[in-house]
Design a protein around this motif. Structure first.
Motif, PDB file in Angstrom:
ATOM      1  N   SER A  97      67.425  35.211 -37.207  1.00  0.00           N
ATOM      2  CA  SER A  97      68.109  33.950 -36.921  1.00  0.00           C
ATOM      3  C   SER A  97      67.162  32.785 -37.155  1.00  0.00           C
ATOM      4  O   SER A  97      66.015  32.809 -36.712  1.00  0.00           O
ATOM      5  N   LEU A  98      67.661  31.771 -37.805  1.00  0.00           N
ATOM      6  CA  LEU A  98      66.902  30.554 -38.062  1.00  0.00           C
ATOM      7  C   LEU A  98      66.986  29.684 -36.814  1.00  0.00           C
ATOM      8  O   LEU A  98      68.083  29.409 -36.318  1.00  0.00           O
ATOM      9  N   LEU A  99      65.834  29.263 -36.282  1.00  0.00           N
ATOM     10  CA  LEU A  99      65.801  28.461 -35.055  1.00  0.00           C
ATOM     11  C   LEU A  99      65.480  27.000 -35.320  1.00  0.00           C
ATOM     12  O   LEU A  99      66.044  26.117 -34.690  1.00  0.00           O
ATOM     13  N   ASN A 100      64.493  26.756 -36.197  1.00  0.00           N
ATOM     14  CA  ASN A 100      64.213  25.375 -36.581  1.00  0.00           C
ATOM     15  C   ASN A 100      63.653  25.356 -37.988  1.00  0.00           C
ATOM     16  O   ASN A 100      63.195  26.364 -38.516  1.00  0.00           O
ATOM     17  N   LEU A 101      63.727  24.172 -38.596  1.00  0.00           N
ATOM     18  CA  LEU A 101      63.427  24.033 -40.007  1.00  0.00           C
ATOM     19  C   LEU A 101      62.855  22.654 -40.268  1.00  0.00           C
ATOM     20  O   LEU A 101      63.330  21.663 -39.703  1.00  0.00           O
ATOM     21  N   GLY A 102      61.843  22.579 -41.132  1.00  0.00           N
ATOM     22  CA  GLY A 102      61.272  21.300 -41.527  1.00  0.00           C
ATOM     23  C   GLY A 102      60.749  21.375 -42.940  1.00  0.00           C
ATOM     24  O   GLY A 102      60.859  22.399 -43.619  1.00  0.00           O
ATOM     25  N   TRP A 103      60.179  20.290 -43.395  1.00  0.00           N
ATOM     26  CA  TRP A 103      59.641  20.204 -44.749  1.00  0.00           C
ATOM     27  C   TRP A 103      58.584  21.279 -44.994  1.00  0.00           C
ATOM     28  O   TRP A 103      58.485  21.841 -46.061  1.00  0.00           O
ATOM     29  N   GLY A 104      57.813  21.617 -43.970  1.00  0.00           N
ATOM     30  CA  GLY A 104      56.716  22.557 -44.138  1.00  0.00           C
ATOM     31  C   GLY A 104      57.050  24.015 -43.900  1.00  0.00           C
ATOM     32  O   GLY A 104      56.307  24.896 -44.330  1.00  0.00           O
ATOM     33  N   GLY A 105      58.152  24.308 -43.223  1.00  0.00           N
ATOM     34  CA  GLY A 105      58.462  25.700 -42.934  1.00  0.00           C
ATOM     35  C   GLY A 105      59.584  25.858 -41.940  1.00  0.00           C
ATOM     36  O   GLY A 105      60.367  24.941 -41.716  1.00  0.00           O
ATOM     37  N   LEU A 106      59.624  27.038 -41.301  1.00  0.00           N
ATOM     38  CA  LEU A 106      60.710  27.338 -40.377  1.00  0.00           C
ATOM     39  C   LEU A 106      60.272  28.336 -39.315  1.00  0.00           C
ATOM     40  O   LEU A 106      59.209  28.947 -39.418  1.00  0.00           O
ATOM     41  N   LEU A 107      61.101  28.467 -38.294  1.00  0.00           N
ATOM     42  CA  LEU A 107      60.873  29.430 -37.223  1.00  0.00           C
ATOM     43  C   LEU A 107      62.037  30.405 -37.208  1.00  0.00           C
ATOM     44  O   LEU A 107      63.199  30.004 -37.237  1.00  0.00           O
ATOM     45  N   VAL A 108      61.698  31.711 -37.162  1.00  0.00           N
ATOM     46  CA  VAL A 108      62.691  32.783 -37.233  1.00  0.00           C
ATOM     47  C   VAL A 108      62.608  33.653 -35.984  1.00  0.00           C
ATOM     48  O   VAL A 108      61.516  33.986 -35.537  1.00  0.00           O
ATOM     49  N   ARG A 109      63.770  34.010 -35.447  1.00  0.00           N
ATOM     50  CA  ARG A 109      63.832  35.002 -34.371  1.00  0.00           C
ATOM     51  C   ARG A 109      64.325  36.302 -34.985  1.00  0.00           C
ATOM     52  O   ARG A 109      65.348  36.318 -35.665  1.00  0.00           O
ATOM     53  N   SER A 110      63.584  37.386 -34.761  1.00  0.00           N
ATOM     54  CA  SER A 110      63.946  38.670 -35.341  1.00  0.00           C
ATOM     55  C   SER A 110      63.236  39.801 -34.612  1.00  0.00           C
ATOM     56  O   SER A 110      62.188  39.598 -34.010  1.00  0.00           O
ATOM     57  N   ARG A 111      63.793  40.982 -34.716  1.00  0.00           N
ATOM     58  CA  ARG A 111      63.112  42.165 -34.171  1.00  0.00           C
ATOM     59  C   ARG A 111      61.931  42.560 -35.044  1.00  0.00           C
ATOM     60  O   ARG A 111      60.996  43.184 -34.576  1.00  0.00           O
ATOM     61  N   VAL A 112      62.000  42.230 -36.335  1.00  0.00           N
ATOM     62  CA  VAL A 112      60.937  42.586 -37.275  1.00  0.00           C
ATOM     63  C   VAL A 112      60.045  41.364 -37.492  1.00  0.00           C
ATOM     64  O   VAL A 112      60.491  40.361 -38.050  1.00  0.00           O
ATOM     65  N   VAL A 113      58.801  41.454 -37.047  1.00  0.00           N
ATOM     66  CA  VAL A 113      57.848  40.353 -37.165  1.00  0.00           C
ATOM     67  C   VAL A 113      56.655  40.862 -37.971  1.00  0.00           C
ATOM     68  O   VAL A 113      56.015  41.833 -37.596  1.00  0.00           O
ATOM     69  N   TYR A 114      56.376  40.188 -39.084  1.00  0.00           N
ATOM     70  CA  TYR A 114      55.233  40.550 -39.924  1.00  0.00           C
ATOM     71  C   TYR A 114      53.962  39.923 -39.369  1.00  0.00           C
ATOM     72  O   TYR A 114      54.008  38.931 -38.646  1.00  0.00           O
ATOM     73  N   THR A 115      52.827  40.474 -39.731  1.00  0.00           N
ATOM     74  CA  THR A 115      51.546  39.959 -39.249  1.00  0.00           C
ATOM     75  C   THR A 115      51.186  38.650 -39.942  1.00  0.00           C
ATOM     76  O   THR A 115      51.637  38.371 -41.060  1.00  0.00           O
ATOM     77  N   GLY A 116      50.359  37.867 -39.273  1.00  0.00           N
ATOM     78  CA  GLY A 116      49.893  36.603 -39.828  1.00  0.00           C
ATOM     79  C   GLY A 116      49.256  36.784 -41.188  1.00  0.00           C
ATOM     80  O   GLY A 116      48.553  37.767 -41.420  1.00  0.00           O
ATOM     81  N   GLY A 117      49.535  35.860 -42.100  1.00  0.00           N
ATOM     82  CA  GLY A 117      48.980  35.913 -43.440  1.00  0.00           C
ATOM     83  C   GLY A 117      49.859  36.632 -44.447  1.00  0.00           C
ATOM     84  O   GLY A 117      49.606  36.557 -45.650  1.00  0.00           O
ATOM     85  N   THR A 118      50.908  37.315 -43.995  1.00  0.00           N
ATOM     86  CA  THR A 118      51.809  38.029 -44.909  1.00  0.00           C
ATOM     87  C   THR A 118      52.675  37.032 -45.672  1.00  0.00           C
ATOM     88  O   THR A 118      53.260  36.127 -45.073  1.00  0.00           O
ATOM     89  N   ASN A 119      52.751  37.188 -46.990  1.00  0.00           N
ATOM     90  CA  ASN A 119      53.642  36.369 -47.807  1.00  0.00           C
ATOM     91  C   ASN A 119      55.009  37.032 -47.881  1.00  0.00           C
ATOM     92  O   ASN A 119      55.109  38.242 -48.084  1.00  0.00           O
ATOM     93  N   LEU A 120      56.054  36.221 -47.720  1.00  0.00           N
ATOM     94  CA  LEU A 120      57.420  36.722 -47.704  1.00  0.00           C
ATOM     95  C   LEU A 120      58.304  35.941 -48.674  1.00  0.00           C
ATOM     96  O   LEU A 120      58.043  34.774 -48.941  1.00  0.00           O
TER      97      LEU A 120
END
Length: 138
Positions: free
Chosen positions: A35-58
């Protein structure tokens, strides 16, 4: 020595709009949804059961509720908490200007609306100098 920003100041460089929406994301070999929670010019915040580690490109495909277009993007995981993932765009995705303009023109509130951005800047896509409707070409 760097001092932390005061607690009452927004540290993000750009506004983040509080939104609802869906996001599909993954690597070359995996795919997840959230689920998308917030969004801006630089990026976004996602709520999910699957969370990748920091530095992972998606690779992302997301749509804001009531907005007619789907946005494709590439992003990097820059922060995590259980069930949450902060993503920074690797480069501005096509269509992000129009989407942010649509959000600004009354379709979503933004985080810390009463506080000044740390940079003191207002990105060009946030300026309201032109009273033209959001649908006009940028």
């Amino acid at each position: 020595m760097l001092e932390p920003a005061p607690a009452n100041r927004e540290r993000r460089r750009y506004r983040r709009y509080i939104v609802s929406g869906v996001v599909r994301y993954g690597t070359e070999t995996t795919e997840s949804a959230g689920s998308l929670l917030n969004l801006g010019w630089g990026g976004l915040l996602v709520r999910s059961r699957v969370v990748y580690t920091g530095g992972t490109n998606l690779t992302l495909l997301f749509q804001v509720e009531d907005y007619p277009e789907t946005i494709h993007a590439k992003a990097r995981v820059v922060g995590t908490q259980p069930g949450l993932m902060a993503l920074r765009f690797l480069h501005p995705p096509d269509g992000i200007d129009l989407l942010l303009r649509w959000l600004e023109f009354g379709n979503a509130p933004w985080t810390n609306e009463s506080q000044e951005l740390e940079s003191g800047e207002v990105p060009i896509h946030q300026e309201r100098a032109d009273p033209a409707p959001w649908k006009e070409k940028l």
